[in-house]
Structure formats: structure tokens, C-alpha cells
Design a protein around this motif. Structure first.
Motif, PDB file in Angstrom:
ATOM      1  N   ALA A  23       0.816  -1.214   0.000  1.00 21.69           N
ATOM      2  CA  ALA A  23       0.000   0.000   0.000  1.00 21.69           C
ATOM      3  C   ALA A  23       0.849   1.264   0.000  1.00 21.69           C
ATOM      4  O   ALA A  23       0.446   2.293  -0.548  1.00 21.69           O
ATOM      5  N   GLY A  24       2.039   1.201   0.582  1.00 22.27           N
ATOM      6  CA  GLY A  24       2.871   2.391   0.674  1.00 22.27           C
ATOM      7  C   GLY A  24       3.604   2.743  -0.601  1.00 22.27           C
ATOM      8  O   GLY A  24       4.174   3.834  -0.712  1.00 22.27           O
ATOM      9  N   TYR A  25       3.601   1.849  -1.602  1.00 25.10           N
ATOM     10  CA  TYR A  25       4.382   2.096  -2.808  1.00 25.10           C
ATOM     11  C   TYR A  25       3.730   3.095  -3.760  1.00 25.10           C
ATOM     12  O   TYR A  25       4.409   3.670  -4.609  1.00 25.10           O
ATOM     13  N   ALA A  26       2.431   3.269  -3.649  1.00 24.35           N
ATOM     14  CA  ALA A  26       1.744   4.165  -4.582  1.00 24.35           C
ATOM     15  C   ALA A  26       1.967   5.631  -4.243  1.00 24.35           C
ATOM     16  O   ALA A  26       1.607   6.518  -5.014  1.00 24.35           O
ATOM     17  N   GLN A  27       2.557   5.901  -3.079  1.00 27.78           N
ATOM     18  CA  GLN A  27       2.729   7.275  -2.617  1.00 27.78           C
ATOM     19  C   GLN A  27       4.190   7.690  -2.731  1.00 27.78           C
ATOM     20  O   GLN A  27       5.092   6.991  -2.269  1.00 27.78           O
ATOM     21  N   GLY A  28       4.449   8.828  -3.384  1.00 25.60           N
ATOM     22  CA  GLY A  28       5.800   9.357  -3.445  1.00 25.60           C
ATOM     23  C   GLY A  28       6.757   8.433  -4.177  1.00 25.60           C
ATOM     24  O   GLY A  28       6.396   7.740  -5.128  1.00 25.60           O
ATOM     25  N   SER A  29       7.999   8.375  -3.723  1.00 27.22           N
ATOM     26  CA  SER A  29       9.052   7.628  -4.420  1.00 27.22           C
ATOM     27  C   SER A  29       9.484   6.397  -3.633  1.00 27.22           C
ATOM     28  O   SER A  29      10.601   5.888  -3.832  1.00 27.22           O
ATOM     29  N   ARG A  30       8.638   5.893  -2.751  1.00 26.91           N
ATOM     30  CA  ARG A  30       9.010   4.783  -1.879  1.00 26.91           C
ATOM     31  C   ARG A  30       9.492   3.562  -2.671  1.00 26.91           C
ATOM     32  O   ARG A  30      10.520   2.975  -2.343  1.00 26.91           O
ATOM     33  N   PHE A  31       8.761   3.170  -3.714  1.00 26.09           N
ATOM     34  CA  PHE A  31       9.146   1.985  -4.480  1.00 26.09           C
ATOM     35  C   PHE A  31      10.512   2.185  -5.134  1.00 26.09           C
ATOM     36  O   PHE A  31      11.399   1.333  -5.036  1.00 26.09           O
ATOM     37  N   ASP A  32      10.692   3.318  -5.809  1.00 26.54           N
ATOM     38  CA  ASP A  32      11.959   3.583  -6.497  1.00 26.54           C
ATOM     39  C   ASP A  32      13.122   3.660  -5.509  1.00 26.54           C
ATOM     40  O   ASP A  32      14.232   3.196  -5.800  1.00 26.54           O
ATOM     41  N   ASP A  33      12.871   4.244  -4.335  1.00 25.41           N
ATOM     42  CA  ASP A  33      13.924   4.324  -3.318  1.00 25.41           C
ATOM     43  C   ASP A  33      14.338   2.925  -2.858  1.00 25.41           C
ATOM     44  O   ASP A  33      15.521   2.658  -2.623  1.00 25.41           O
ATOM     45  N   LEU A  34      13.353   2.026  -2.710  1.00 28.42           N
ATOM     46  CA  LEU A  34      13.655   0.663  -2.270  1.00 28.42           C
ATOM     47  C   LEU A  34      14.452  -0.096  -3.323  1.00 28.42           C
ATOM     48  O   LEU A  34      15.336  -0.898  -2.987  1.00 28.42           O
ATOM     49  N   VAL A  35      14.145   0.133  -4.588  1.00 25.86           N
ATOM     50  CA  VAL A  35      14.914  -0.512  -5.655  1.00 25.86           C
ATOM     51  C   VAL A  35      16.373  -0.077  -5.583  1.00 25.86           C
ATOM     52  O   VAL A  35      17.297  -0.908  -5.671  1.00 25.86           O
ATOM     53  N   VAL A  36      16.609   1.224  -5.389  1.00 26.94           N
ATOM     54  CA  VAL A  36      17.982   1.727  -5.256  1.00 26.94           C
ATOM     55  C   VAL A  36      18.662   1.100  -4.043  1.00 26.94           C
ATOM     56  O   VAL A  36      19.814   0.644  -4.115  1.00 26.94           O
ATOM     57  N   HIS A  37      17.944   1.067  -2.920  1.00 27.42           N
ATOM     58  CA  HIS A  37      18.494   0.503  -1.686  1.00 27.42           C
ATOM     59  C   HIS A  37      18.824  -0.975  -1.871  1.00 27.42           C
ATOM     60  O   HIS A  37      19.876  -1.463  -1.414  1.00 27.42           O
ATOM     61  N   ALA A  38      17.935  -1.711  -2.550  1.00 22.11           N
ATOM     62  CA  ALA A  38      18.156  -3.145  -2.756  1.00 22.11           C
ATOM     63  C   ALA A  38      19.420  -3.390  -3.569  1.00 22.11           C
ATOM     64  O   ALA A  38      20.230  -4.279  -3.236  1.00 22.11           O
ATOM     65  N   PHE A  39      19.628  -2.610  -4.613  1.00 25.37           N
ATOM     66  CA  PHE A  39      20.824  -2.811  -5.430  1.00 25.37           C
ATOM     67  C   PHE A  39      22.085  -2.321  -4.722  1.00 25.37           C
ATOM     68  O   PHE A  39      23.171  -2.881  -4.926  1.00 25.37           O
ATOM     69  N   ASP A  40      21.965  -1.301  -3.898  1.00 24.57           N
ATOM     70  CA  ASP A  40      23.117  -0.894  -3.084  1.00 24.57           C
ATOM     71  C   ASP A  40      23.530  -2.029  -2.148  1.00 24.57           C
ATOM     72  O   ASP A  40      24.724  -2.307  -1.971  1.00 24.57           O
ATOM     73  N   ALA A  41      22.535  -2.669  -1.536  1.00 23.69           N
ATOM     74  CA  ALA A  41      22.813  -3.787  -0.628  1.00 23.69           C
ATOM     75  C   ALA A  41      23.418  -4.963  -1.389  1.00 23.69           C
ATOM     76  O   ALA A  41      24.357  -5.617  -0.911  1.00 23.69           O
ATOM     77  N   PHE A  42      22.897  -5.235  -2.585  1.00 22.97           N
ATOM     78  CA  PHE A  42      23.425  -6.333  -3.387  1.00 22.97           C
ATOM     79  C   PHE A  42      24.862  -6.038  -3.843  1.00 22.97           C
ATOM     80  O   PHE A  42      25.723  -6.925  -3.842  1.00 22.97           O
ATOM     81  N   GLU A  43      25.132  -4.788  -4.190  1.00 22.58           N
ATOM     82  CA  GLU A  43      26.497  -4.405  -4.588  1.00 22.58           C
ATOM     83  C   GLU A  43      27.463  -4.602  -3.428  1.00 22.58           C
ATOM     84  O   GLU A  43      28.593  -5.084  -3.616  1.00 22.58           O
ATOM     85  N   ALA A  44      27.020  -4.248  -2.217  1.00 20.00           N
ATOM     86  CA  ALA A  44      27.866  -4.466  -1.037  1.00 20.00           C
ATOM     87  C   ALA A  44      28.104  -5.959  -0.817  1.00 20.00           C
ATOM     88  O   ALA A  44      29.206  -6.382  -0.449  1.00 20.00           O
ATOM     89  N   ALA A  45      27.068  -6.779  -1.060  1.00 19.30           N
ATOM     90  CA  ALA A  45      27.219  -8.227  -0.909  1.00 19.30           C
ATOM     91  C   ALA A  45      28.180  -8.790  -1.963  1.00 19.30           C
ATOM     92  O   ALA A  45      28.962  -9.703  -1.678  1.00 19.30           O
ATOM     93  N   LEU A  46      28.126  -8.246  -3.177  1.00 18.53           N
ATOM     94  CA  LEU A  46      29.057  -8.684  -4.229  1.00 18.53           C
ATOM     95  C   LEU A  46      30.503  -8.359  -3.872  1.00 18.53           C
ATOM     96  O   LEU A  46      31.426  -9.063  -4.295  1.00 18.53           O
ATOM     97  N   SER A  47      30.702  -7.299  -3.093  1.00 17.72           N
ATOM     98  CA  SER A  47      32.064  -6.962  -2.681  1.00 17.72           C
ATOM     99  C   SER A  47      32.625  -8.000  -1.713  1.00 17.72           C
ATOM    100  O   SER A  47      33.839  -8.160  -1.592  1.00 17.72           O
ATOM    101  N   LEU A  48      31.730  -8.723  -1.025  1.00 18.81           N
ATOM    102  CA  LEU A  48      32.147  -9.798  -0.132  1.00 18.81           C
ATOM    103  C   LEU A  48      32.364 -11.096  -0.892  1.00 18.81           C
ATOM    104  O   LEU A  48      33.245 -11.895  -0.553  1.00 18.81           O
TER     105      LEU A  48
END
Length: 552
Positions: free
Chosen positions: A427-452
Motif C-alpha cells: 500500500a505504501g508504494y503508490a505514494q511518493g518515491s518509496r518503491f523507487d527508493d527501495l529498488v535503489v536501496h536493494a541494489f546498493d545492498a546487493f552491490e555491497a554483498a558482491l564486494s564480499l
């Protein structure tokens, strides 16, 4: 419908007398004070089943459950679905306080005026507030409270929607959160059930009320039903907890006869340095995994600053190829449907032996609002996309370590699934940029995991609930349980501050263990590279805490 007298706990669960009374209560509000392992989450799940199946919560009325952590809210929601099935679970809203507040703001936003007015596409930022455009997490509950107080339609809408309301970990409720509860439900016909444990009130730094369970009982005329049994831990661990309770709350101790038995393991491990400690813990974890313990059943708890206190351990685990997840950063992310979609896509492309991830990916991407022909076409297109992505990766395996490769394919996935379907994931994804922000956060986390670990199928395990051991602060571990718990750094230099609060935190950590508890301390901890704050290299054992582990 089932007659209330004929209802029995789902899945043959055994509930102690007061728990069963709380589950089947049909009048008035209830406050349950329970110790760790007493089954507070199970009690709420069974109560939801009772209310749905007996018609005490008649259609279309709903049940609202409010928790403090995303993990806890998801855990309760999943347990209700497991106990009662999808049809009843569809009328069960399990939210955090912030998610509940956001739902109020989104539904009644025009009520906010003046400096609190918000644009329809307002955003949420951790720290910065911008007039009309952006609010912080700290703003959400006060704004929702303002709406409930000012708008009778908002109050009426909430009260007509929910016949019953549950509150989990209620001992951590802050003043503003409690004001929101009273404003929303104080004069309603809704029956409230609050569960909590005063010995786990470790959120005092955030303004948690003292004696909140008693305050709730007085304000809502709630019946108090204490729970005493710990069904989580084995006898040796329960006896240790009982010795701690004897100092914290003597009247709450259990009789020794009920704690008899030799099952359970407690180890105290002393080291000259954090390097020795890290090597020992990493070897111990590998030993437990080799013995067949699932990674998700092993947790390492660090009171605070796990990126500092745990840095040496991180290196030792990485050297052994043991996937771990630092949940100070990733716990809430893993609970988000947007991140889960992307992580499942990566799992399926990187490793074709992922049936659960594949099934979940296909379920989320399926379109229930289209014709059968369109649904089949969408299904074929998604399978072709997966095949193409796999083929590209097989032809050039080195691309797996390039996060931009994954971003490109994820863009194609999201274009195929379509924006409306993606925003409907929460329900929170339809408001503002929440969905897009989470996509960025998810790939940042995955990039950090790839560094390991540059192997994407291994790297994604660091972000998984089930594929990695979990490294948590004690604040993050509440409501969770594990077969084996390691508490790292049981030292005076770690467990400092107000004695009652420090003891309460240690107790919470100890009570997460079901079978085995390992307590460690090191006489020397090297300053982490780049850390400029205070750091004590010489360390001393917290003798009082370690003394509780000595079985008498």
C-alpha cells in the motif's frame, strides 16, 4: 462458523490456561504480561483464528495488529495465514506503528493544513523535512495523531473498520504512539489485546513509557493475564534466565521443579584477542552448519555497533565462505516486497535450482486482472526473459559480479511486470518515491554483498532470511528465536550505561536461544580501521552476566 465452545487451538498447539483465556475472550480488553518464549506471537495468531472462525470478527470487519518491527509484523501476518488460511488472513492487517500512521496520513491527508499540509506525492526521508514535499519517520505518528484528533470521519472510518486490535511488544510503546492508540480506539467498541514483557523494555532511549502495561490496563479497563512458561528454551537455558529474573523481578521467578532437565548447552569462552575470538566463532559456526543446523537457526548478537565490534568476525566468516547478514542494515529491507522481487529474480537467474524463489517470482508477476490469454502471454514473456538473462550470464559469467548487469535486467523485468502491478505490492508504494527508493536501496545492498563474494548466487545469500547466518544488535533480535545464539563481547566496556537497561538487553539476548548459548569476551580488541570515536582496546569480562551462566 464454529461455536466458541467447540473451537480448539489450531495445529494442536498447547496453550497454558491464561493464554487460552486470552485467546477466547469475547468481552472487554486484555493485557498479557509474558516472559520470553511464552508464545506471545502464537497467542495473537490463535486469537485471530478464534475471532474469525467463531464470527466474533464478522465480515467485513477486520483485525488490526500493530508491531514495532517490520520483521515482527511480517512474522505475525505469516503465522495468521498459516493458521487460518488466505481467506481469513486477507482481513488481518499486520502493520508497524509507522505503517499504520502512514495509512492514516494517505487516507486523510487533506485534513493536514498549514505547515503540516502535504502534497499528494509527498516523500518520506529518514532525516530531512521539506514543507509540503517531505516528512521524516519521526513526523509520521504525530501527523496521524493530529488527523485522528481533528477529523471525526477519520476516527469513524478506523473504528468501523476494525472490531479487534492487537498490540505486540507493547512494553516499548512511546508517549506519542500511546496517544495515537487512545485517540483512535479510546471510545470505540473495538476490543484491544496488548501483549508485552516488562523485562524486555529496552527501547527506553526512544521514549518508551514506564509501566505501560499497567497504564493500558487502567485506561482501557483491561483484564491482566500473565504468562509464565517459556516454551522456547531448553532447561539449562531456562534456569539461567530464572537466575537473572530472580535479580530483576523476584516475584516472577519459576519454581525449580518446572525447570528440571539436562537438555541445553551454555558455553563461556574467554580469549586474549578479538582475532582469536573471531576465528573460534567462525569455526564454531562452520561446525554447527556441518552438523546440519540451518543457517537461519544461527544468530550472533552484538549489543551495539556490529560494524565495529564484528568487523574482525566478518572477515573470518568471509574467509570461510560462510554467508552472513548484518541485520543492522538489511533486516527491514528483506521484509519489503519490492526487494524480495528483485532478490528472487537474481536468485533464479544466477542459480536455476531455486524452486521457491521461482514460484514466488511467478506468483508476484502474474496478472489476476487480465484475460486468460493475456495472462498466458505474460507468463511466456517472463519465462523468456529469465531464459535470456540466464543465457547471457552463462555466456559471460564475469558479468555476475557487475551490479549494472543486474540493474539492466531488473529494468526489463519491471517493464514487463508493469508499474501498476509493482506499486500494488504494498500500500505504501503508490505514494511518493518509496518503491523507487527501495529498488535503489536493494541494489546498493546487493552491490555491497558482491564486494564480499563476487559470485551472485553466493552474494544474494547475504541478504536472505534463510540462506545466511544472522548478525543482529539485541534491539533487532526481539521476537526472534534461534537454535544457537552467540552473544559476542560480554564485557563491561560493551554492556555499559544504566544497569537495569543493560541487564534487560542481555536478558533479551540470552532468551533468544532455544538449545545452545555461547557467551564470549576478549581481553583485547584492536581499534577498527578508520574509527575515530572512543574505543577501549583493553577489555574486562562482565562477571555478573557470565556468572548467571554457571548452572548450580
Amino acid at each position: 462458523m464454529i461455536d466458541p465452545d467447540d473451537w480448539t487451538p489450531v495445529d494442536g498447539k498447547q496453550l497454558e490456561r491464561n493464554a487460552l483465556t486470552a485467546v477466547k475472550a469475547d468481552t472487554g480488553s486484555i493485557v498479557v504480561a509474558a516472559g520470553p518464549g511464552a508464545g506471545k506471537t502464537e497467542l495473537l495468531a490463535q486469537r485471530a483464528d478464534f475471532l474469525f472462525r467463531t464470527g466474533a470478527c464478522p465480515y467485513p470487519r477486520r483485525i488490526l495488529a500493530v508491531s514495532f518491527k517490520v520483521d515482527a509484523a511480517r512474522n505475525l501476518r505469516d503465522r495468521v495465514r498459516l493458521r487460518s488460511g488466505a481467506r481469513y488472513a486477507a482481513r488481518f492487517d499486520s502493520l508497524t506503528f509507522h505503517a499504520f500512521a502512514k495509512r492514516i496520513i494517505d487516507n486523510y491527508r487533506p485534513t493536514l493544513t498549514g505547515q503540516d499540509a502535504l502534497n499528494p506525492d509527498y516523500r518520506i526521508d529518514p532525516n530531512t523535512r521539506i514543507e509540503r514535499e517531505q516528512i521524516t519517520f519521526a513526523d509520521m505518528v504525530p501527523l496521524a495523531l493530529d488527523i485522528i484528533k481533528k477529523n471525526p470521519y477519520a476516527r469513524g472510518g478506523i473504528r468501523q473498520t476494525y472490531s479487534h486490535v492487537f498490540f505486540d511488544e507493547f512494553q516499548d510503546t512511546t508517549n506519542t504512539q500511546y496517544d495515537l492508540i487512545k485517540a483512535a480506539f479510546g471510545e470505540s467498541t473495538a476490543l484491544l489485546t496488548a501483549v508485552g514483557d516488562v523485562k524486555q523494555r529496552i527501547m527506553a532511549f526512544a521514549g518508551a513509557l514506564d509501566g505501560i502495561l499497567h497504564t493500558f490496563a487502567d485506561d482501557f479497563d483491561a483484564v491482566s493475564l500473565p504468562l509464565y512458561q517459556n516454551f522456547r528454551s531448553e532447561p539449562r537455558l531456562r534456569r539461567m534466565q530464572n537466575r537473572m529474573i530472580a535479580d530483576m523481578d523476584p516475584e516472577a521467578t519459576s519454581d525449580l521443579e518446572s525447570l528440571a532437565g539436562d537438555d541445553g548447552v551454555i558455553d563461556i569462552c574467554e580469549f586474549d584477542s578479538d582475532v582469536e575470538e573471531a576465528e573460534f566463532i567462525a569455526d564454531l559456526v562452520q561446525e554447527r552448519l556441518d552438523a546440519g543446523i540451518p543457517r537461519s537457526e544461527v544468530a550472533i548478537l552484538i549489543r551495539q555497533q556490529p560494524h565495529l565490534l564484528g568487523s574482525t568476525l566478518f572477515d573470518a566468516l568471509t574467509a570461510r565462505g560462510i554467508p552472513f547478514r548484518n541485520e543492522q542494515k538489511e533486516q527491514d529491507l528483506a521484509a519489503e516486497p519490492a526487494a524480495a522481487l528483485l532478490f528472487n529474480f537474481i536468485r533464479v537467474v544466477a542459480d536455476d535450482r531455486q524452486p521457491a524463489a521461482y514460484g514466488e517470482l511467478m506468483r508476484i508477476a502474474s496478472r489476476s486482472d487480465t484475460s486468460e490469454e493475456e495472462a498466458l502471454r505474460s507468463d511466456r514473456e517472463l519465462k523468456r526473459l529469465l531464459q535470456d538473462a540466464r543465457g547471457t550470464l552463462r555466456a559471460a559469467p564475469e558479468l555476475g559480479a557487475d551490479v549494472d548487469f543486474w540493474r539492466g535486467w531488473a529494468d526489463r523485468l519491471m517493464a514487463l511486470v508493469t508499474r501498476p502491478v509493482l506499486l500494488a505490492l504494498s500500500a505504501g508504494y503508490a505514494q511518493g518515491s518509496r518503491f523507487d527508493d527501495l529498488v535503489v536501496h536493494a541494489f546498493d545492498a546487493f552491490e555491497a554483498a558482491l564486494s564480499l563474494d563476487p559470485d551472485p548466487s553466493h552474494a544474494i545469500q547475504h541478504l536472505s532470511d534463510t540462506d545466511a547466518i544472522r548478525i543482529l544488535t539485541i534491539h533487532k533480535c526481539k521476537g526472534l528465536e534461534f537454535e544457537h545464539v552467540v552473544i559476542l563481547g560480554v564485557e563491561n566496556e560493551t554492556f555499559w550505561g544504566k544497569p537495569d537497561q543493560a541487564m534487560g538487553e542481555f536478558f533479551v539476548g540470552v532468551s533468544r536461544a532455544k538449545h545452545r548459548l555461547t557467551l564470549t569476551w576478549a581481553a583485547h580488541r584492536e581499534r577498527p580501521g578508520g574509527h575515530r570515536g572512543r574505543w577501549d582496546t583493553a577489555r574486562t569480562a562482565q562477571e555478573t552476566y557470565l556468572g548467571y551462566a554457571l548452572d548450580e
